[in-house]
Motif scaffolding. Structure first.
Motif, PDB file in Angstrom:
ATOM      1  N   LEU A  36       0.888  -1.117  -0.072  1.00 44.96           N
ATOM      2  CA  LEU A  36       0.046   0.013  -0.127  1.00 44.96           C
ATOM      3  C   LEU A  36       0.838   1.323   0.019  1.00 44.96           C
ATOM      4  N   ALA A  37       2.003   1.219   0.833  1.00 43.26           N
ATOM      5  CA  ALA A  37       2.925   2.429   0.962  1.00 43.26           C
ATOM      6  C   ALA A  37       3.517   2.555  -0.578  1.00 43.26           C
ATOM      7  N   GLU A  38       3.942   1.606  -1.009  1.00 40.90           N
ATOM      8  CA  GLU A  38       4.566   1.423  -2.314  1.00 40.90           C
ATOM      9  C   GLU A  38       3.543   1.979  -3.415  1.00 40.90           C
ATOM     10  N   LEU A  39       2.345   1.602  -3.446  1.00 38.81           N
ATOM     11  CA  LEU A  39       1.252   2.046  -4.281  1.00 38.81           C
ATOM     12  C   LEU A  39       0.966   3.411  -4.330  1.00 38.81           C
ATOM     13  N   LYS A  40       0.950   3.879  -2.949  1.00 33.90           N
ATOM     14  CA  LYS A  40       0.840   5.142  -2.723  1.00 33.90           C
ATOM     15  C   LYS A  40       2.057   5.911  -3.175  1.00 33.90           C
ATOM     16  N   GLN A  41       3.241   5.718  -3.243  1.00 33.68           N
ATOM     17  CA  GLN A  41       4.403   6.328  -3.821  1.00 33.68           C
ATOM     18  C   GLN A  41       4.209   6.306  -5.264  1.00 33.68           C
ATOM     19  N   LEU A  42       3.880   5.255  -5.683  1.00 37.34           N
ATOM     20  CA  LEU A  42       3.905   5.087  -7.279  1.00 37.34           C
ATOM     21  C   LEU A  42       3.039   5.983  -7.904  1.00 37.34           C
ATOM     22  N   TRP A  43       1.792   6.108  -7.113  1.00 34.94           N
ATOM     23  CA  TRP A  43       0.674   6.989  -7.657  1.00 34.94           C
ATOM     24  C   TRP A  43       0.958   8.546  -7.551  1.00 34.94           C
ATOM     25  N   GLY A  44       1.714   8.516  -6.460  1.00 40.98           N
ATOM     26  CA  GLY A  44       2.165  10.121  -6.563  1.00 40.98           C
ATOM     27  C   GLY A  44       3.312  10.189  -7.490  1.00 40.98           C
ATOM     28  N   GLU A  51      -9.681  11.362  -8.736  1.00 38.67           N
ATOM     29  CA  GLU A  51     -10.653  10.313  -9.487  1.00 38.67           C
ATOM     30  C   GLU A  51     -10.019   8.927  -9.920  1.00 38.67           C
ATOM     31  N   GLU A  52      -8.961   9.078 -10.474  1.00 38.48           N
ATOM     32  CA  GLU A  52      -8.273   7.670 -11.065  1.00 38.48           C
ATOM     33  C   GLU A  52      -7.930   6.770  -9.868  1.00 38.48           C
ATOM     34  N   ARG A  53      -7.423   7.744  -8.865  1.00 36.23           N
ATOM     35  CA  ARG A  53      -6.966   6.789  -7.774  1.00 36.23           C
ATOM     36  C   ARG A  53      -8.348   6.237  -7.146  1.00 36.23           C
ATOM     37  N   GLU A  54      -9.358   6.920  -6.835  1.00 35.35           N
ATOM     38  CA  GLU A  54     -10.664   6.267  -6.472  1.00 35.35           C
ATOM     39  C   GLU A  54     -11.151   5.142  -7.284  1.00 35.35           C
ATOM     40  N   ARG A  55     -11.085   5.548  -8.542  1.00 33.35           N
ATOM     41  CA  ARG A  55     -11.373   4.494  -9.694  1.00 33.35           C
ATOM     42  C   ARG A  55     -10.601   3.192  -9.356  1.00 33.35           C
ATOM     43  N   ALA A  56      -9.441   3.317  -9.064  1.00 29.71           N
ATOM     44  CA  ALA A  56      -8.464   2.253  -9.048  1.00 29.71           C
ATOM     45  C   ALA A  56      -8.792   1.436  -7.433  1.00 29.71           C
ATOM     46  N   VAL A  57      -9.357   2.187  -6.666  1.00 25.24           N
ATOM     47  CA  VAL A  57      -9.512   1.730  -5.431  1.00 25.24           C
ATOM     48  C   VAL A  57     -10.720   1.004  -5.320  1.00 25.24           C
TER      49      VAL A  57
END
Length: 624
Positions: A36-44, A51-57
């Motif tokens: 999850l931390a790595e996903l957050k970092q990558l998304w950043g 919206e993309e992050r919410e859609r991915a979630v």
């Protein structure tokens, strides 16, 4: 939905476990947090919009939901399958328990509150395997017992069932495999086995009896048994069981009855032939070599109805041979009839001689020979008449045997009495020596026997009277009636006693005369004793004369005058020693039966006394 909300929704539990557990948490929780931390970092770094992050979630959340749902569905299906397996196992357990019996079957012991479905199913599965094994074993027992029952029932019914295998042997009532039912089958099998054993025993008895009867009758045992049932005899198939059906038993019983009847019939035929055969043997004195050939057939005479006979003795050939031998001897007998008649007459005379009676005079040898030579009488009829006389003589001999023994005992006692009287007259009987001692012992025994003579005579007379009362005819012994002879013997013994008493008085008289003869030498002349003694002497003379004139005896001499010389002679005759009258009585016992048809007895040795004997004695006393 924000990042924190999404992270908590998606990874809340692992994160909480990770946060709560710290470094000691599971690797799965730590891995999800790192991802999850790595996903957050990558998304950043990528620059994903909200919206993309919410859609991915949301996509991630939907994908997680599908995975969870699939797992839940799998778990639900697995639970349903376990429930179904458990229910089926419990149902089968219940059925097996009911079939095997609740009291004799293991029970399912589970606690649904503390045990999981898997544990419950595992427990039910192990119990089910145990019950199935028990059912298979119980079914095999039922099948074996049912098979034996069917086999024995088929044997009893006479069917050829069960020896090559039968489909009925595997048919078992699986709904009832209880011990109670098994015991019922075992009881039924035991009863059938007992019945089979009894039937086998009966069959063996019948077959043995048939074999014995066939052996006696000379019949073919194998042919007769095979007509009843081939399995009763040894065949090429020794493993085939013996027939024990009702039909076989009935047929064997009929065969036994038929053979028994035939045995009785042939035994009667053989007996009718053997009886005259034995009579002809005895009549004609057949040699032992001639009889030996028919030794077996004579066993039928003394054999009982149920007694076994020698092999082949009742065969048709044996009976025919015996009958031919009887015919041959009968033809031979016709030529020797005169000799045979004389022989049978001699036998009759011997029997009558042993009874001391006269044989029938109608068949005396001279008369029989004359009748045969003249042809007036059929020799066979004459022989039959003699045979009838012999039969009557033997029957009378048996009835007279007891009395004849008593007569012999009486005569022997009389002989002992005679011997004792001769012994008493022997002046040397008191000498020393072995012979004298033996005679003394015999004399003692003889006195005991003689003392029993009155009782023997009374017993003999009572038995003779009873015999005469039963037979309605007198008991004759050497032509004289025994009762009359016994009465005469009793009278003779009474006269003997009277004679003994008279002899004792003679001895007293002898002693008295001896004293009188000695008295004159003791008197003194002119004494008052000598003068006054005469009246007393006269009185004593009268008393003595009256005493000796009292006994009544038979006199053997004629009466004479009463002179002094005759009186002296009579006195001398009285004082003369005489042989004992008892000795004459003992000798008389043997002479009582001598004579033809009348009673005659020799006179006893009485002392001869003259009629004037008393007065003569008185005269002799006066002279003294």
């Amino acid at each position: 939905m924000g990042e924190v909300a999404a992270a908590e929704l998606l990874y809340g539990l692992p994160l909480l476990r990770s946060v709560a557990g710290g470094d000691g948490g599971g690797a799965e929780g730590g891995g999800c947090g790192a991802l999850l931390a790595e996903l957050k970092q990558l998304w950043g770094e990528i620059g994903k919009s909200r919206e993309e992050r919410e859609r991915a979630v949301r996509e991630l959340e939907a994908e997680c939901m599908r995975v969870y749902r699939r797992k839940v569905d799998e778990a639900t299906a697995e639970r349903a399958l376990l429930h179904q397996s458990l229910a089926a196992g419990e149902a089968e357990i219940a059925a097996l328990t009911a079939a095997l019996g609740a009291d004799n079957s293991p029970q399912l012991k589970v606690n649904k509150w503390t045990m999981s479905l898997t544990e419950r199913v595992s427990s039910a599965t192990s119990l089910l395997e145990e019950l199935r094994s028990l059912k298979a074993e119980r079914s095999k027992q039922f099948a074996d017992i049912r098979s034996e029952i069917e086999k024995i029932s088929a044997e009893i019914a006479g069917r050829s069932y069960g020896y090559d295998g039968s489909p009925r042997a595997g048919e078992v009532e699986e709904h009832d495999l209880t011990i109670r039912r098994l015991n019922e089958y075992k009881t039924r099998l035991a009863n059938l086995q007992k019945e089979k054993s009894d039937r086998l025993h009966k069959v063996l008895e019948h077959v043995t009896e048939v074999h014995s009867l066939c052996d006696e009758l000379g019949e073919d045992f194998i042919a007769i048994v095979n007509e009843v049932h081939p399995g009763l005899h040894e065949t090429t198939d020794p493993g085939k069981p013996t027939s024990i059906s009702d039909a076989t038993l009935g047929s064997l019983a009929q065969v036994v009855a038929m053979l028994t009847s035939e045995k009785a019939k042939r035994a009667a035929m053989l007996r009718d032939a053997v009886v005259p055969l034995v009579e002809l043997w005895e009549l004609m004195d057949s040699p032992e070599e001639e009889r030996r050939g028919f030794g077996k057939v004579t066993a039928v005479l003394g054999a009982a109805k149920e007694e076994a006979l020698p092999s082949g003795v009742l065969s048709v050939a044996t009976i025919k041979k015996t009958e031919e031998e009887v015919e041959r001897l009968t033809r031979l007998k016709a030529g020797r009839m005169k000799e045979l008649v004389l022989k049978r007459r001699l036998e009759l005379e011997n029997i009558c001689r042993s009874m001391h009676v006269e044989p029938d005079a109608s068949t005396v040898p001279e008369k029989s020979i004359a009748l045969i030579d003249s042809g007036l009488v059929n020799p066979s009829e004459l022989m039959a008449s003699i045979e009838e006389q012999i039969a009557r003589a033997r029957e009378e001999y048996q009835s007279r045997r007891d009395i004849m023994d008593k007569i012999n005992k009486w005569l022997m006692a009389c002989e002992e009495e005679k011997w004792l009287e001769e012994y008493n007259l022997d002046e040397n009987r008191f000498n020393t020596g072995r012979i004298a001692r033996l005679n003394l012992k015999r004399a003692e025994k003889a006195r005991l026997i003689i003392a029993k003579i009155p009782a023997i005579v009374d017993n003999l007379m009572s038995r003779t009277l009873a015999w005469e009362s039963e037979r309605k005819k007198p008991f004759l012994y050497d032509g004289a009636r025994l009762v009359a002879v016994l009465e005469e013997h009793k009278q003779a013994r009474l006269m003997q006693e009277e004679e003994r008493r008279r002899i004792r008085e003679q001895k007293k008289l002898r002693s008295l005369l001896s004293e009188k003869e000695a008295m004159p030498h003791l008197k003194r002349p002119g004494s008052s004793f000598g003068r006054t003694a005469e009246p007393c002497n006269v009185n004593r003379k009268r008393v003595d004369a009256g005493r000796f004139s009292a006994p009544s005896v038979r006199s053997g001499a004629s009466s004479s005058s009463g002179g002094s010389s005759v009186g002296a002679a009579n006195a001398t005759e009285l004082l003369r020693p005489r042989s004992s009258a008892a000795g004459a009585g003992a000798a008389h016992c043997g002479e009582l039966f001598k004579g033809a048809r009348r009673l005659s007895a020799a006179p006893f040795n009485y002392v001869a006394v003259h009629k004037g004997g008393a007065s003569s004695v008185s005269s002799s006393l006066a002279l003294s």
